[in-house]
Design a protein around this motif. Structure first.
Motif: not given
Length: 545
Positions: A204-207, A210-214
């Motif tokens: 989701g777009d919260g990822v 939150s700079d949590a893609v990696a």
């Protein structure tokens, strides 16, 4: 300290260097104060929809709340579409709307209105400022509320006589709030995910926010899970070129249910309950599938379907801790997914290339040529509706922040958002992919692009119609399908190059897919805005020529 001086000082301490606005008489004291505030630029927009869209793009690019100044009830009303978009997309904005002078407000003077009632449905919170000594603390509070999960726009109503009032007010210090930490019960979630045979992840777009893609990539690779973007995602929440990436979920519960039918566990991360577009009965979760959910907003957990467990906490740090508790997945699982996604992408690319030719371009060919021409570090701002869905299928992006959309649904944001994005990024090239209907809604944004010399490449994919509505009617099997008549859904072939010339924006009309690719490839070398007029083929009802 006078109220107007306190206002400016709070803006400085909150990192505000640009004010996005369209002023009126209620903002004159504020404008006058900016004469001696060389460190704060006023970014003028000639319509509030463009103003709020620019602020939205700027806030996303800078990762800080943007400041917006609107004029009275009418200006707030014009900006409501952008505020609704910002609320849905969780964009932090601090917005002031000027009110009439308090000394005759009871007489219902011209320009007055119920700003609180008007704005309440579109923002997180409204602060009705009535006393000079309240202005500094409520403005501080607004900046805090704008970034607290879920982030979003906050509105302050500001009577025109209050900032210039001859009063001495105290300036509260800026608060520093510690971020959320990891969720609890991570071990329980890890156990469910460890034992999954066919796991899936919904990014989701919260990822992305939150700079949590990696960190999500690490979890996905540990699980060997298929990864899907939420429907009509707003940004890069998982690399679209990754072998585990299986594309975007459809916008109906029935379509999502079909997509997830082959999985036994689904991990939903930072997703606002799927937000379906068209109604279909039933749950989006197939029967017997277990759901693990992670979100920074406690209200999202178990909101529309049961979850076990639901994790509330910071998304990035929770994923870091979760990854430590996951073993390496069987190699065959990831390999099978990778083979499937590679074949699907190769088939899509071959189909698009086979449709290359002269204008009017096939929509898939136009989307592919645009994607193929993008400079390596480009940002795509997309508001192209039907062609945008095709663009998502051919884009190969891995860098977070490289794709911007708004799931709010209020049309006309694309031009302004692209301008604000480029202002916030500084050097990365920005390419806006726009439908012609969306362009008409936000055309005034071209004035700001020209006035401020913002080098955005605006690609208008012009089919002369509201194609998405025609396709929806065809899906219903309606009388329009059989007659070929679609009342109210045709725009005609408009001359967008003339519109660009009116606003002082250079323009070019595309005659082939290869020319489109070349024009987009030069996006990083421009020093001013360019509108690219791309004629694409229109809708044809099934069974008709």
């Amino acid at each position: 300290m006078k109220p107007i001086d306190a206002l400016l000082q709070v803006l400085r301490e909150e990192g505000v260097t640009k004010v996005f606005g369209n002023p009126g008489t209620t903002e004159l004291a504020f404008l006058d104060s900016l004469v001696e505030a060389a460190d704060i630029d006023y970014v003028l927009g000639v319509h509030e929809s463009a103003v709020v869209a620019m602020a939205d793009g700027y806030a996303r690019a800078t990762r800080r709340p943007a400041f917006v100044s609107l004029h009275i009830a009418a200006g707030l009303a014009n900006g409501l579409v952008g505020l609704l978009n910002a609320s849905r997309s969780r964009t932090p904005l601090v917005v002031t709307a000027g009110q009439q002078d308090r000394r005759h407000l009871a007489q219902d003077p011209m320009l007055s209105g119920d700003l609180v009632g008007l704005g309440r449905a579109a923002v997180k919170q409204v602060f009705d400022v009535q006393h000079a000594h309240d202005l500094p603390i409520l403005l501080r509070r607004a900046f805090l509320r704008a970034v607290q999960p879920p982030a979003g726009p906050v509105l302050l109503t500001l009577p025109m006589d209050l900032p210039a009032e001859d009063a001495d007010v105290e300036l509260p210090a800026r608060s520093v709030v510690a971020p959320l930490g990891p969720a609890s019960d991570i071990s329980q979630a890890a156990e469910v995910l460890r034992t999954a045979q066919r796991p899936a992840i919904i990014a989701g777009d919260g990822v992305g926010r939150s700079d949590a893609v990696a960190e999500l990539v690490t979890v996905a690779e540990a699980l060997g899970a298929s990864v899907y973007h939420q429907p009509l995602y707003d940004g890069i929440d998982f690399p679209t070129e990754h072998p585990l990436y299986e594309g975007m979920l459809p916008g109906t519960h029935a379509g999502i249910r079909d997509q997830l039918a082959g999985h036994d566990v689904v991990f939903i991360v930072g997703c606002h309950a799927f937000m379906p577009h068209h109604y279909t009965p039933g749950s989006p979760i197939p029967q017997g599938v277990r759901v693990v959910q992670l979100d920074s907003d406690l209200a999202e957990l178990g909101r529309n379907f049961p979850v076990a467990p639901g994790l509330a906490g910071d998304i990035r740090t929770t994923l870091v801790e979760l990854a430590k508790q996951l073993p390496t997945a069987p190699e065959g699982r990831a390999r099978a997914i990778g083979a499937r996604t590679a074949a699907r992408r190769a088939e899509m690319d071959a189909s698009a290339l086979a449709r290359y030719g002269s204008a009017p371009l096939d929509p898939l060919a136009a989307a592919h040529a645009l994607a193929a021409g993008l400079p390596e570090n480009a940002v795509v701002v997309e508001e192209a509706i039907t062609t945008g869905v095709l663009l998502r299928q051919v884009l190969r992006q891995s860098r977070p922040g490289s794709y911007i959309h708004t799931i709010g649904g209020g049309l006309g944001s694309g031009i302004g958002m692209a301008v604000g994005t480029r202002m916030g990024l500084g050097t990365r090239p920005v390419v806006a992919a726009l439908g012609d209907g969306c362009t008409l809604f936000g055309l005034q944004g071209l004035w700001s692009a020209a006035r401020h010399g913002v080098p955005v490449t605006f690609v208008v994919l012009r089919n002369g119609e509201y194609r998405t509505l025609k396709e929806t009617l065809d899906g219903w099997g309606s009388r329009t399908t059989h007659t070929g008549q679609y009342p109210g859904l045709d725009l005609g072939q408009l001359e967008f190059t003339k519109a660009a010339d009116f606003f002082g924006v250079d323009a070019v009309r595309i005659s082939s897919a290869e020319q489109l690719r070349q024009v987009v490839a030069a996006a990083g070398h421009r020093d001013g805005p360019l509108l690219v007029d791309v004629p694409i083929s229109g809708h044809r009802a099934e069974g008709r020529a």
